[in-house]
Write a protein that holds these residues in place. Structure first.
Motif, PDB file in Angstrom:
ATOM      1  N   PRO A 120       0.813  -1.089  -0.111  1.00 15.44           N
ATOM      2  CA  PRO A 120       0.066  -0.004   0.042  1.00 15.44           C
ATOM      3  C   PRO A 120       0.949   1.352  -0.119  1.00 15.44           C
ATOM      4  N   VAL A 121       0.271   2.102  -0.723  1.00 14.22           N
ATOM      5  CA  VAL A 121       0.861   3.583  -0.689  1.00 14.22           C
ATOM      6  C   VAL A 121      -0.203   4.476  -0.149  1.00 14.22           C
ATOM      7  N   THR A 122       0.208   5.363   1.167  1.00 13.41           N
ATOM      8  CA  THR A 122      -0.681   5.969   1.837  1.00 13.41           C
ATOM      9  C   THR A 122      -0.207   7.265   1.868  1.00 13.41           C
ATOM     10  N   VAL A 123      -1.259   8.239   2.449  1.00  9.66           N
ATOM     11  CA  VAL A 123      -0.966   9.540   2.430  1.00  9.66           C
ATOM     12  C   VAL A 123      -1.297   9.920   4.055  1.00  9.66           C
ATOM     13  N   LYS A 124      -0.416  10.697   4.801  1.00  8.26           N
ATOM     14  CA  LYS A 124      -0.760  11.363   5.951  1.00  8.26           C
ATOM     15  C   LYS A 124      -0.699  12.956   5.895  1.00  8.26           C
ATOM     16  N   THR A 125      -1.908  13.410   6.143  1.00  2.00           N
ATOM     17  CA  THR A 125      -1.959  15.112   5.966  1.00  2.00           C
ATOM     18  C   THR A 125      -2.716  15.527   7.009  1.00  2.00           C
ATOM     19  N   ARG A 126      -2.931  16.819   6.963  1.00  2.00           N
ATOM     20  CA  ARG A 126      -3.905  17.645   7.738  1.00  2.00           C
ATOM     21  C   ARG A 126      -5.152  18.070   7.117  1.00  2.00           C
TER      22      ARG A 126
END
Length: 325
Positions: free
Chosen positions: A130-136
């Motif tokens: 998996p390729v995931t994103v952590k953001t605001r």
């Protein structure tokens, strides 16, 4: 197809904190928590002299968090991560520090959703994990719900199906990273709404969670929770994650059993030339809130850094605590 991970509970990537020693320690208390590395820049991996991808096999499931904005470099690093056995690659789109902004990555990338999507696509082309994103939830004055959903729409279109949302916006100028974790108000309702509007995405919440009771409440709305500072400063909370949040029935290790299992790991680290305080700094909060915990902390703080310090320091710290000194 990417293998899906259980993201019910994860420990946030924290610079200088969630290194491989802490992650080994955390895994002793929870078999289910998804662990994240500290953020590692593409430049460090591709051009640095150290092995920035090293970890202990016991840490799985384990995600590598990358910092960068060059799709080609990110793809190279993702491929290396997959080869090394990482279970997920996560792109940092949430860190607001000046140094990170100067490198054109972190939270400032929220303003460049097309570039983030390109980065995700480049990584997904070369890995099956998996390729995931952590953001605001937003940055500066760009903090409307529409801004957030535009970002999500653009990035998910390139195949990202899992997002961790820090429920605060980031101020890119005027606040330190520490202040950005505390001053912008939390907006959990916005993250709940995001899950309602995107039921097909895996949405995890980060920010301000200090107990498993709070985590259980959030999990009635969301797919996962990510805990940061509390999981580090009060690590024994992890001993109840598997049973209270993940439905497992195996009994948790006691604090003393955790220490007992750490001793061979510490000895192996010392045998390679490592120092005791590289590890004890992570376990100093193990007895937080219990009688004698001050003695445990004090003994480790005063003695673990000394030349020749070994596991006897840990055992003496335990005796000091149990004696209530």
């Amino acid at each position: 197809m990417s293998l899906e991970l259980d993201r019910t509970f994860s420990i946030a990537p924290m610079l200088d904190w969630t290194d491989r020693h802490y992650r080994y320690f955390a895994r002793l208390m929870s078999s289910k928590a998804l662990l994240y590395t500290e953020m590692v820049t593409t430049g460090a991996i591709l051009h640095g002299r150290g092995d920035y991808l090293a970890y202990n096999r016991e840490e799985h499931p384990l995600a590598l968090q990358l910092g960068g904005s060059n799709p080609e470099d990110l793809a190279k690093c993702a491929a290396l991560a997959a080869q090394r056995g990482y279970d997920e690659v996560n792109l940092n789109v949430g860190c607001p520090s000046d140094r990170v902004q100067n490198g054109r990555f972190g939270a400032c990338l929220m303003a460049e959703s097309a570039l983030v999507a390109e980065c995700v696509d480049a990584m997904k082309q070369v890995v099956d994990i998996p390729v995931t994103v952590k953001t605001r939830i937003g940055i500066d004055e760009q903090d409307s719900y529409e801004f957030l959903t535009d970002f999500i729409d653009t990035v998910q279109a390139k195949g990202c199906s899992a997002f961790t949302i820090h429920a605060r916006k980031a101020w890119l100028q005027g606040l330190s990273p520490k202040e950005n974790r505390e001053i912008p108000p939390l907006d959990y309702a916005r993250v709940y709404r995001l899950k309602q509007d995107y039921p097909g995405l895996n949405i995890s919440l980060n920010g301000g969670i200090t107990s498993l009771e709070q985590a259980k409440t959030h999990l009635t709305h969301l797919d996962g929770v990510m805990v940061g500072r509390e999981a580090y400063q009060n690590p024994y909370m992890l001993a109840e994650v598997d049973s209270r949040l993940c439905g497992l029935t195996a009994p948790a290790l006691s604090r003393e059993e955790v220490i007992d299992k750490m001793l061979p790991y510490i000895e192996a680290h010392l045998a390679t030339g490592g120092r005791l305080n590289h590890i004890t700094r992570h376990i100093i909060g193990l007895f937080q809130g219990l009688p004698g915990s001050r003695g445990w902390r004090r003994y480790l703080s005063e003695n673990a850094h000394r030349p020749g310090a070994d596991t006897r320091v840990v055992l003496q710290a335990l005796q000091t605590m149990q004696a209530g000194i």
